[in-house]
Design a protein around this motif. Structure first.
Motif: not given
Lengths: 314, 314
Positions: B155-167
């Motif tokens: 859940a947290l990876y999805m949260a992070i990745a979606t908000d930074c455009g998958f890095f």
């Protein structure tokens, strides 16, 4: 061949004064990024370092520092240099370094991450769980306390990111992300790197538009095809990555098929699946590979090859 | 309002027995991923925890554990619960939590990363340099030695990745990647998450094909337009992200323009640039924003709005 430890690698590098770096032909982002970063690191350690590739360095990597220091084989034939070590990065076979191998008789060292490595080097440092050679170089610099400059961080981030699909491939591990973090801490700018690497020409976008018009679905949208005709193949050459992902991203698609017209009567087929054994399908046409990724060549024009494939799948 | 430290936040959470979690309306990946992960973390600390959102949870996030525990406001109107704390995640204003705010009188805590946060909460833990609220939650769990389970990591990876455009966005920092690494170490699978989030329907792909046919270039390919007509807008609703990137990725393009037919005689315009001040262009039409990202609404049919814009740019 001997597999060496990180400490043995460290000692060998410390002992060498003059080091030639090389990478595989058709160099990709990981090859070029790893090489220019390792070049800068070794120069920083007081070494005399050269870079050679038996191929052209793609223009899109020219934003990286020191890519203008990379020479071809002809250059060193005219300007011979003595070296203590030939350091091969990111190449898994001797053939992959092209004519470079024949030019020097110094011991060959090899830093690589490909599980398929043929152990061709005299000394091999292999990390098959690493997503990229750039990840290994970052790891080595960190372990040895070699400074990672902004230009090294940029090159290594590009190397790592391009080999793990910008952290979307299954080879992305916690270590991959940790090493990428060290590159960003050193000054790499993820947005600038991704924009630079992913930039396309207007004509390439036009081609993509045309290729997308060839998409077809079968079997309740569980099978999809996308086609590169002769004209598209002439323009693209080897650069056909990504097209199969356009249809593989469709939620209902299990089998995604990329058809490439290699000649008027020969079609190269790439099969990707989310479950179905596409190796079995490729075997029908004398090809093979893995359960979820296989390929074959069908000696038929593209449209006929497509029909033959769809018949087998049905 | 008081801004609180990580230790004050820790104490407040330890003291609370019953905690209601909520996020902003139109919840995105960061909102939902952060909430279900924090839910699991707090339940693991022995708390009684509830989740409420004044909106529908998008179907694409249903692969995350505990999303079926999220209720709407009507549920808690019928099934009232007493709480010690209303914990608002990822919302920068009081209005953004919709009708949730009126339902309880408990102290409002707010964990957020938006620089635009209006400091509406009684107690605010703001990390404006973090790319995502999911990055904050991962950081908190790490600092407090709260275990990150596989489902939390996902859940947290999805949260992070979606908000930074998958890095790929400029908000991606070393810490962003380090926190993502902790999620992968906990069991998150980057390829599965990206495939799940980026899956499109066959009809959405068909629409993309049609929209790509509208691409036009001007001024030696330095200006590009892409259009969403009335039919496309009806299908897409708010989900128009990504279309402007198709043309922004073209190497020669400086100004990328997305035109959206909001009505037959009203066109919403998004301007993105790599250098030119598009705020100045948008101002011509009563709009504005930033130098590199601006917008305006032109009370003309789409084709006429496009011509008017191109005239101004020329």
């Amino acid at each position: 061949m001997s597999k060496i430890t990180i400490n043995q690698l460290h000692v060998a590098l410390c002992e060498a004064n003059s080091i030639m770096l090389t990478v595989h032909v058709r160099p990709d982002g990981d090859a070029i990024g790893s090489m220019v970063a390792f070049y800068e690191a070794l120069v920083g350690q007081g070494k005399t370092v050269y870079m050679v590739v038996d191929d052209v360095v793609p223009e899109k990597y020219s934003f990286l520092r020191y890519t203008d220091h990379i020479h071809d084989v002809a250059y060193f034939e005219t300007n011979p240099v003595d070296i203590d070590m030939l350091m091969v990065l990111d190449a898994s076979t001797y053939e992959r370094i092209g004519k470079v191998g024949a030019l020097w008789s110094a011991p060959i060292f090899n830093i690589d991450h490909h599980i398929s490595n043929t152990e061709f080097a005299d000394h091999l440092y292999l990390k098959p769980n690493f997503a990229a050679t750039g990840e290994i170089i970052t790891y080595l610099c960190t372990k040895w306390n070699w400074p990672i400059t902004e230009s090294m961080g940029t090159a290594l981030y590009m190397a790592i990111a391009t080999d793990c699909g910008f952290f979307k491939f299954s080879n992305t591990t916690a270590n991959t992300l940790e090493m990428a973090a060290k590159c960003v801490a050193a000054g790499a700018r993820p947005n600038v790197i991704s924009e630079t690497i992913e930039a396309v020409s207007a004509s390439r976008l036009e081609l993509t538009k045309q290729v997308m018009q060839t998409i077809e679905f079968y079997k309740n949208n569980t099978v999809a095809t996308i086609e590169l005709n002769r004209e598209a193949m002439t323009i693209l050459g080897d650069d056909t990555d990504g097209f199969v992902d356009i249809i593989r991203n469709v939620d209902t698609v299990d089998i995604a098929i990329l058809l490439k017209a290699e000649a008027d009567d020969r079609t190269r087929v790439s099969l990707r699946s989310k479950g179905t054994d596409v190796n079995a399908i490729a075997s029908n046409f004398g090809g093979g590979g893995h359960i979820r990724a296989s390929g074959c060549t069908i000696n038929l024009p593209l449209q006929e090859a497509k029909q033959a494939l769809i018949e087998v799948i049905k």
